[in-house]
Design a protein around this motif. Structure first.
Motif, short mmCIF file in Angstrom:
data_model
loop_
_atom_site.label_atom_id
_atom_site.label_comp_id
_atom_site.label_asym_id
_atom_site.label_seq_id
_atom_site.Cartn_x
_atom_site.Cartn_y
_atom_site.Cartn_z
N LEU A 165 0.87 -0.94 -0.36
CA LEU A 165 -0.01 0.08 -0.14
C LEU A 165 1.34 0.77 -0.53
CD1 LEU A 165 -2.99 1.20 0.26
CD2 LEU A 165 -2.78 0.92 2.70
N ALA A 166 2.21 1.12 0.70
CA ALA A 166 2.70 2.65 0.85
C ALA A 166 3.27 2.68 -0.63
CB ALA A 166 3.99 2.37 2.51
N TRP A 167 4.17 2.16 -1.18
CA TRP A 167 4.53 1.71 -2.56
C TRP A 167 3.89 1.95 -3.41
CZ3 TRP A 167 9.30 -0.34 -3.79
CH2 TRP A 167 9.83 -0.86 -5.21
N SER A 168 2.32 1.91 -3.49
CA SER A 168 1.44 2.54 -4.37
C SER A 168 1.55 4.02 -3.40
CB SER A 168 -0.10 1.75 -4.16
OG SER A 168 0.13 0.09 -4.73
N TYR A 169 1.34 3.71 -2.61
CA TYR A 169 1.44 5.87 -2.63
C TYR A 169 2.39 6.48 -2.93
CZ TYR A 169 -3.04 4.91 0.57
OH TYR A 169 -4.22 4.68 1.72
N LEU A 170 3.78 5.61 -3.73
CA LEU A 170 4.93 6.21 -3.53
C LEU A 170 4.64 6.45 -5.36
CD1 LEU A 170 7.96 4.87 -1.86
CD2 LEU A 170 7.30 7.32 -2.10
N ASN A 171 3.75 5.86 -6.03
CA ASN A 171 3.52 5.70 -7.30
C ASN A 171 2.83 6.80 -7.43
OD1 ASN A 171 4.96 3.57 -8.16
ND2 ASN A 171 3.88 2.47 -8.20
N ASP A 172 1.00 6.43 -6.85
CA ASP A 172 0.34 8.15 -7.07
C ASP A 172 0.88 9.49 -6.84
OD1 ASP A 172 -1.07 5.89 -7.66
OD2 ASP A 172 -2.46 5.70 -6.64
N GLY A 173 1.85 9.34 -5.88
CA GLY A 173 2.61 11.08 -5.42
C GLY A 173 3.42 11.28 -7.08
N LEU A 174 3.63 10.79 -7.28
CA LEU A 174 4.50 11.14 -8.31
C LEU A 174 3.67 11.40 -9.39
CD1 LEU A 174 6.14 7.95 -9.95
CD2 LEU A 174 7.41 9.80 -8.33
N ARG A 175 2.24 11.98 -8.92
CA ARG A 175 1.30 12.73 -10.30
C ARG A 175 1.41 14.20 -9.21
NH1 ARG A 175 -2.24 8.30 -10.44
NH2 ARG A 175 -3.86 9.26 -9.90
N THR A 176 1.47 14.64 -8.08
CA THR A 176 1.44 15.68 -7.53
C THR A 176 3.02 16.05 -7.46
OG1 THR A 176 2.10 14.69 -5.31
CG2 THR A 176 -0.38 14.27 -6.39
N SER A 177 2.90 17.32 -6.76
CA SER A 177 4.25 18.28 -6.81
C SER A 177 4.70 18.21 -5.53
CB SER A 177 3.60 19.78 -6.75
OG SER A 177 3.07 20.06 -6.01
#
Length: 302
Positions: free
Chosen positions: A178-190
């Motif tokens: 889940l934390a890994w997925s959050y890292l990936n999703d966060g790439l679309r933010t600043s």
């Protein structure tokens, strides 16, 4: 003579750079810019998966893409071209180079898919290939120029894994992925150009632990031991979770410079919908939406 200090830390934005972007100065609204940035990162992530690149290369490409558009306007450079250039450059930076033919074919496939066009393979070396290849070369040089050849990117993946081990969460059945997925999703933010990787790693662990109702040490506070601030952790988590409340219809967003002006006038959505509907006549396919990359979790977690 003044001394020049070298640092392996990521280059971060100032508050002024974050608020006054070239795109904003060019008449693009904050919401429109945010949507186009997410579109570019979505393209890079999916292209990387199809090209079988390691996640660190996909992350590097997205961070370079984000950095570039804090130095250049989305009105002057196409999302499609800079996305391709970012993937091509990131593959070199992370020492997993790719062929032009593979890159162009993957992007041609994704663009057709996003705009609901027939997924016919591109004939070998037709004019479209040379057009996209030339666009990639120019985009790569523009990225290097705008970033002053500073393409160093430190990602938080390895740091997060070490922190999970310290917190004895590495064997938890859900939190690491889940934390890994959050890292990936966060790439679309600043967040990757506003915070250093260790703080981002702390934030995604904090967010995953809250999601799974896992209590982390507070005496002393675990984030203080890892040299992070709770305020920064909460801000990063807020940026990530905000993605899940604003899905994007990616088929209605412009990929080329020619499509940007109609998009800004509110005309592109209508035109692209009409065109894709005609191309996909008789199909019941609905427009794809972009909300989270969790559906494409990376299997390279280790």
């Amino acid at each position: 003579m003044s001394q020049v200090k070298l640092s392996l830390q990521n280059a971060l934005l100032t508050l002024e750079q974050l608020q006054q972007t070239p795109s904003r100065e060019d008449g693009i609204t904050e919401e429109q810019e945010d949507h186009l940035r997410q579109l570019g990162c979505h393209l890079i992530q999916h292209a990387g998966i199809l090209l079988k690149l390691p996640q660190v290369a996909m992350a590097t490409g997205q961070i370079l893409f984000q950095r570039f558009f804090y130095q250049a306007s989305l009105r002057k450079f196409a999302v499609r071209d800079i996305s391709m250039g970012s993937v091509f450059l990131a593959a070199k930076v992370e020492e997993c180079p790719i062929r032009f033919l593979d890159l162009v074919n993957v992007f041609d496939h994704l663009i057709k898919k996003f705009h609901r066009l027939p997924l016919d393979p591109m004939p070998a070396y037709q004019q479209t290939f040379y057009t996209l290849k030339d666009a990639t070369v120019v985009a790569e040089m523009q990225i290097l120029k705008k970033l002053s050849f500073n393409v160093h990117v430190q990602t938080p993946y390895a740091i997060m894994i070490n922190y999970l081990k310290v917190l004895e969460l590495i064997d938890h059945p859900i939190i690491p992925q889940l934390a890994w997925s959050y890292l990936n999703d966060g790439l679309r933010t600043s967040i990757y150009i506003c915070y250093q990787p260790p703080t981002i790693a702390c934030s995604v662990i904090w967010l995953a632990a809250r999601k799974e109702n896992v209590v982390l040490p507070t005496s002393p506070a675990w984030w203080e031991v890892l040299d992070a601030k709770l305020e920064d952790i909460e801000n990063i988590a807020g940026h990530i979770t905000s993605l899940y409340h604003r899905p994007l219809a990616i088929s209605t967003l412009p990929l080329t410079i020619e499509q940007v002006e109609p998009y800004l006038r509110g005309e592109f959505n209508k035109n692209v919908n009409n065109g894709s509907a005609a191309a996909a006549e008789g199909s019941a396919t609905t427009a794809p939406h972009l909300s989270s990359t969790k559906s494409t979790r990376v299997s390279r977690f280790s």
